[in-house]
Write a protein that holds these residues in place. Sequence first.
Motif, PDB file in Angstrom:
ATOM      1  N   THR A 178       0.814  -1.221   0.000  1.00  0.00           N
ATOM      2  CA  THR A 178       0.000   0.000   0.000  1.00  0.00           C
ATOM      3  C   THR A 178       0.846   1.268   0.000  1.00  0.00           C
ATOM      4  O   THR A 178       0.304   2.363   0.043  1.00  0.00           O
ATOM      5  CB  THR A 178      -0.916   0.014   1.232  1.00  0.00           C
ATOM      6  N   TRP A 251      -1.095   8.731  -7.938  1.00  0.00           N
ATOM      7  CA  TRP A 251      -1.923   7.614  -7.488  1.00  0.00           C
ATOM      8  C   TRP A 251      -3.394   8.039  -7.425  1.00  0.00           C
ATOM      9  O   TRP A 251      -3.709   9.239  -7.404  1.00  0.00           O
ATOM     10  CB  TRP A 251      -1.455   7.138  -6.110  1.00  0.00           C
ATOM     11  N   ASP A 254      -8.551   8.486  -4.279  1.00  0.00           N
ATOM     12  CA  ASP A 254      -9.234   7.883  -3.129  1.00  0.00           C
ATOM     13  C   ASP A 254      -8.269   7.210  -2.160  1.00  0.00           C
ATOM     14  O   ASP A 254      -8.691   6.607  -1.172  1.00  0.00           O
ATOM     15  CB  ASP A 254     -10.300   6.885  -3.589  1.00  0.00           C
ATOM     16  N   THR A 256      -6.274   4.630  -2.675  1.00  0.00           N
ATOM     17  CA  THR A 256      -5.970   3.223  -2.927  1.00  0.00           C
ATOM     18  C   THR A 256      -4.652   3.074  -3.673  1.00  0.00           C
ATOM     19  O   THR A 256      -4.192   3.991  -4.343  1.00  0.00           O
ATOM     20  CB  THR A 256      -7.096   2.562  -3.745  1.00  0.00           C
ATOM     21  N   GLN A 257      -4.044   1.905  -3.542  1.00  0.00           N
ATOM     22  CA  GLN A 257      -2.797   1.660  -4.265  1.00  0.00           C
ATOM     23  C   GLN A 257      -3.116   1.564  -5.762  1.00  0.00           C
ATOM     24  O   GLN A 257      -4.230   1.200  -6.150  1.00  0.00           O
ATOM     25  CB  GLN A 257      -2.109   0.408  -3.729  1.00  0.00           C
ATOM     26  N   THR A 267      -6.672  -6.022  -5.719  1.00  0.00           N
ATOM     27  CA  THR A 267      -6.373  -6.406  -4.338  1.00  0.00           C
ATOM     28  C   THR A 267      -5.019  -7.114  -4.222  1.00  0.00           C
ATOM     29  O   THR A 267      -4.350  -7.026  -3.208  1.00  0.00           O
ATOM     30  CB  THR A 267      -7.448  -7.366  -3.787  1.00  0.00           C
ATOM     31  N   TYR A 335     -12.155  -4.426  -6.885  1.00  0.00           N
ATOM     32  CA  TYR A 335     -11.630  -4.240  -5.540  1.00  0.00           C
ATOM     33  C   TYR A 335     -12.086  -5.383  -4.641  1.00  0.00           C
ATOM     34  O   TYR A 335     -12.774  -6.298  -5.054  1.00  0.00           O
ATOM     35  CB  TYR A 335     -12.098  -2.904  -4.996  1.00  0.00           C
TER      36      TYR A 335
END
Length: 340
Positions: A178, A251, A254, A256-257, A267, A335
């Motif tokens: 992450t 990135w 939001d 997220t990675q 994921t 996701y």
Amino acid sequence: MNRLILVCVALATLSSALIRFQCSQLVVQRLDPLVNPGMTPSTHVHQIVGGNSFNATMDPKKDMPKESTCTTCSFSEDFSNYWTAVLYFRARNGTFKRVPQSSQITGAKAGITVYYMQDALYDTAQKSKVKAFQPGFRMFVGDVNARTRDEVTRFRQLTYTCMDNAGTRAPETLAFPTRPCPAGIMVNARFPTCWDGVNLDSPDHMAHMAYPANGTFESGGPCPATHPVRTAQVLFEVVWDTRQFNNKADWPTDGTQPFVWSFGDATGYANHADYVFGWKGDALQKILDTPCVVNCAGAKTQSTAAMNACTQKAVVNENVDGWLKELPGGHEVQYGRKGD
């Protein structure tokens, strides 16, 4: 002595072999003769290494060493094929770019580092005797549909390492890192080590293989009665060079990675890998029976230039590089589900 297969390993009194070698990249395209045999294109993009007889069907009755004219692997008698999905970077504007790979062997062209081990990697003695795979053997590990931790834990050791430098090997995680990884993301795929001794394949390409009945491969756990033949553990290491994508300003907003597998998994739980055995004659068994660590006497090797020169033209005519509006095959980013 071929420097491709030398690593710094503390030597001990040996009874069997630990093999580690590099395979340069053969081709990147949408073909998968295990999961989607005969389908051109297959559902998602893969990166393939090994013998240049790789094709959409991979008839198990064919003699791969005879069908191939070259191999991208440093062991010149290994015409096996090893492949994984491809990693993409997902930018803020929704476009995708394929993440390049870096080789652990100087001069080799991307690809995969492959291990065959009788015992845990840290056990240089490698005392166990194991059976080499046979012509026609193939296997798969992982679940392309996994989106939660619970769904991936049954596979044991499909992991990621966020590399701070070239020597980073821990900690390992089941999901994508992450945070930005200064030296890239290492993806590990470890295959089961117990064979039923009869079937060279199975409908799901997994049922003919099993994990130890108790304990683990590393602890020397015994094979179950249903799968009594102990094989070497095949391990893939793939280093994705994420350095050009480490600016968090690029990135997703939001938080997220930003990395996603070529089939849409964001994921990381759907990490998976494919293997089709193709060593010439009894070359693999001889190496496994030779007291050695990595540099095995009698093993035939080739130069980095010869590895890199073995390539294959993609039969699927599509763009898998550059900035893409969608993942090849039209996959949507997925996701985690409830329970992640």
